[in-house]
Write an enzyme that holds these catalytic residues in place. Structure first.
Site, PDB file in Angstrom:
ATOM      1  N   ASP A 142       0.823  -1.204   0.000  1.00 18.66           N
ATOM      2  CA  ASP A 142       0.000   0.000   0.000  1.00 18.66           C
ATOM      3  C   ASP A 142       0.860   1.258   0.000  1.00 18.66           C
ATOM      4  O   ASP A 142       0.557   2.227   0.692  1.00 18.66           O
ATOM      5  CB  ASP A 142      -0.926  -0.025   1.229  1.00 18.66           C
ATOM      6  CG  ASP A 142      -2.060   0.982   1.133  1.00 18.66           C
ATOM      7  OD1 ASP A 142      -2.417   1.356   0.010  1.00 18.66           O
ATOM      8  OD2 ASP A 142      -2.576   1.393   2.186  1.00 18.66           O
ATOM      9  N   CYS A 199     -26.591 -11.248  -3.739  1.00 21.90           N
ATOM     10  CA  CYS A 199     -26.485 -10.573  -2.436  1.00 21.90           C
ATOM     11  C   CYS A 199     -26.116  -9.096  -2.614  1.00 21.90           C
ATOM     12  O   CYS A 199     -25.198  -8.744  -3.356  1.00 21.90           O
ATOM     13  CB  CYS A 199     -25.434 -11.260  -1.574  1.00 21.90           C
ATOM     14  SG  CYS A 199     -25.200 -10.509   0.046  1.00 21.90           S
ATOM     15  N   CYS A 202     -24.022  -5.561   1.474  1.00 23.27           N
ATOM     16  CA  CYS A 202     -23.059  -4.477   1.713  1.00 23.27           C
ATOM     17  C   CYS A 202     -23.580  -3.152   1.170  1.00 23.27           C
ATOM     18  O   CYS A 202     -23.364  -2.089   1.773  1.00 23.27           O
ATOM     19  CB  CYS A 202     -21.711  -4.820   1.090  1.00 23.27           C
ATOM     20  SG  CYS A 202     -21.746  -5.123  -0.692  1.00 23.27           S
ATOM     21  N   CYS A 206     -24.654   0.188   3.946  1.00 25.32           N
ATOM     22  CA  CYS A 206     -23.731   1.329   3.984  1.00 25.32           C
ATOM     23  C   CYS A 206     -24.436   2.564   4.556  1.00 25.32           C
ATOM     24  O   CYS A 206     -25.435   3.027   4.005  1.00 25.32           O
ATOM     25  CB  CYS A 206     -23.209   1.641   2.585  1.00 25.32           C
ATOM     26  SG  CYS A 206     -22.083   3.056   2.550  1.00 25.32           S
ATOM     27  N   CYS A 222     -17.949   7.851   1.500  1.00 21.82           N
ATOM     28  CA  CYS A 222     -17.507   6.711   2.321  1.00 21.82           C
ATOM     29  C   CYS A 222     -16.929   7.197   3.650  1.00 21.82           C
ATOM     30  O   CYS A 222     -16.060   8.071   3.690  1.00 21.82           O
ATOM     31  CB  CYS A 222     -16.461   5.922   1.541  1.00 21.82           C
ATOM     32  SG  CYS A 222     -15.735   4.561   2.484  1.00 21.82           S
ATOM     33  N   CYS A 249     -14.679   2.577   8.794  1.00 20.08           N
ATOM     34  CA  CYS A 249     -16.014   1.997   8.910  1.00 20.08           C
ATOM     35  C   CYS A 249     -15.941   0.567   8.398  1.00 20.08           C
ATOM     36  O   CYS A 249     -15.319   0.313   7.360  1.00 20.08           O
ATOM     37  CB  CYS A 249     -17.013   2.805   8.087  1.00 20.08           C
ATOM     38  SG  CYS A 249     -18.687   2.109   8.055  1.00 20.08           S
ATOM     39  N   CYS A 256     -21.338  -8.853   5.459  1.00 15.99           N
ATOM     40  CA  CYS A 256     -21.030  -9.811   4.392  1.00 15.99           C
ATOM     41  C   CYS A 256     -21.138 -11.248   4.899  1.00 15.99           C
ATOM     42  O   CYS A 256     -20.449 -11.629   5.861  1.00 15.99           O
ATOM     43  CB  CYS A 256     -19.630  -9.561   3.853  1.00 15.99           C
ATOM     44  SG  CYS A 256     -19.144 -10.720   2.548  1.00 15.99           S
TER      45      CYS A 256
END
Length: 377
Positions: A142, A199, A202, A206, A222, A249, A256
């Protein structure tokens, strides 16, 4: 480049995977560097402005799209997974108590970047020893323009969920990703099929409806982006939706179904720090800047800085149930900058409104009781 003829690449891959698991990685996969299938989606996402103020995502696009240009000579990417879910994460207790702070589970322990980069370097040394020569390798965690999720899916570590995170059928999504770029034509792993089906859990859960379509997240809505990546003034429309989430978050992961298979971390460094184990908002809000720097040393939280920390806490206090102590601490907070102070003033008004509402309810209840008593008399 060429290797000594005695090197069997298939055996080398077996050695790489065994060594990586011995180093603490739970899964290892190998991908080629062709990411052309992802270019259009990336360009479209950026064109819509969904990256918000993360301008670094729109820079060095050629390097991001072409790993072999980011590190010259790269022919394969070794993608690794390291689980981070701490034991007894206390999701429900933290989210349901408005007086407590919710911190994303990945940030409860030590920063993962150095730990994983060190392990990847060790993996690279082990590969050099096995091949008896110095190979051209470079680790990434990252820390550069790398499409790590796209590489992870190519390497078979999982599939992309509708929340845009990688999901593994045996481990859910509570894990970090890292990469080791290497100049060997290693045999690659097969990508796995997408298994989210119909599904949309998610998307539905949110808090800010940041998942604007399957596989598309508008970072500007977000909470993870707002509390970690964004340092400016948060829209008043979004503040009440943030609840007590002060750093990141996890809602889309919490809901999930695949995370029923999530594995607890084996890394002691990822265990929850004592001061971050269900901390009270007022306790954290009372930290001075020196205390913040001291108590978050070695933590990913530290990088957001004290002003952003106070801004996030102020929003959470504004969303919390009325507390005379909270109102007073908000009023007393002086050692902050303009942006943090703006959010503190908002929180003060929210607390005052709640106090007024509570006072009206109490007065109404008193009138009802007095009326009842007068009738009895």
């Amino acid at each position: 480049m060429s290797l000594p003829s005695e090197i069997d690449l298939k055996l080398l891959v077996q050695h790489i995977k065994l060594t990586a698991k011995a180093l603490g990685f739970q899964q290892v996969g190998i991908a080629d560097v062709d990411l052309s299938q992802h270019h259009q989606n990336l360009d479209s996402w950026l064109a819509k402005g969904y990256h918000g103020e993360m301008d670094y995502l729109s820079r060095n696009l050629d390097l991001r799209k072409h790993p072999e240009q980011l590190h010259q000579g790269t022919r394969r990417v070794i993608s690794v997974r390291m689980d981070y879910l701490p034991e007894d994460a206390k999701f429900a207790q933290s989210l349901s108590n408005s007086q407590q702070a919710y911190i994303s589970r990945y940030a409860l322990g030590r920063d993962y970047h150095k730990l994983m980069r060190k392990r990847l370097n060790q993996l690279g040394k082990a590969i050099n020893q096995y091949c008896e020569r110095q190979l051209n390798m470079r680790p990434f965690v990252d820390s550069a323009p790398v499409l790590e999720r796209q590489l992870a899916t190519k390497a078979g570590l999982g599939w992309t969920g509708k929340h845009s995170l990688i999901i593994n059928q045996d481990a859910g999504s509570w894990f970090f990703l890292g990469e080791l770029f290497i100049d060997l034509p290693l045999p690659t792993d097969q990508a796995v099929e997408q298994q989210c089906g119909d599904c949309v859990a998610c998307i539905t859960i949110c808090p800010t409806q940041a998942i604007v379509a399957p596989y598309q997240v508008d970072a500007r809505r977000c909470i993870s982006y707002l509390t970690i990546e964004y340092a400016g003034v948060i829209d008043e429309e979004l503040r009440p939706l943030m609840g007590n989430r002060i750093y990141g978050c996890d809602d889309c992961q919490l809901t999930c179904p695949w995370n029923r298979y999530a594995q607890l971390t084996q890394e002691a460094d990822f265990a929850t720090r004592e001061q971050l184990d269900q901390p009270g908002l007022l306790t954290l809000f009372a930290w001075t800047e020196a205390e913040f720097l001291s108590k978050t040393e070695g933590s990913p939280i530290r990088r957001i800085g004290y002003q952003q920390w106070i801004r996030n806490l102020a929003i959470a206090l504004g969303n919390a149930s009325y507390s005379e102590q909270a109102l007073q601490q908000l009023k007393d907070k002086q050692d902050v900058g303009e942006i943090a102070q703006l959010h503190i003033q908002w929180a003060i008004s929210q607390q005052q409104n709640k106090a007024a509402t509570a006072s009206r309810k109490t007065a109404r209840l008193i009138r009802i009781v007095e009326k009842g008593l007068s009738r009895d008399a």
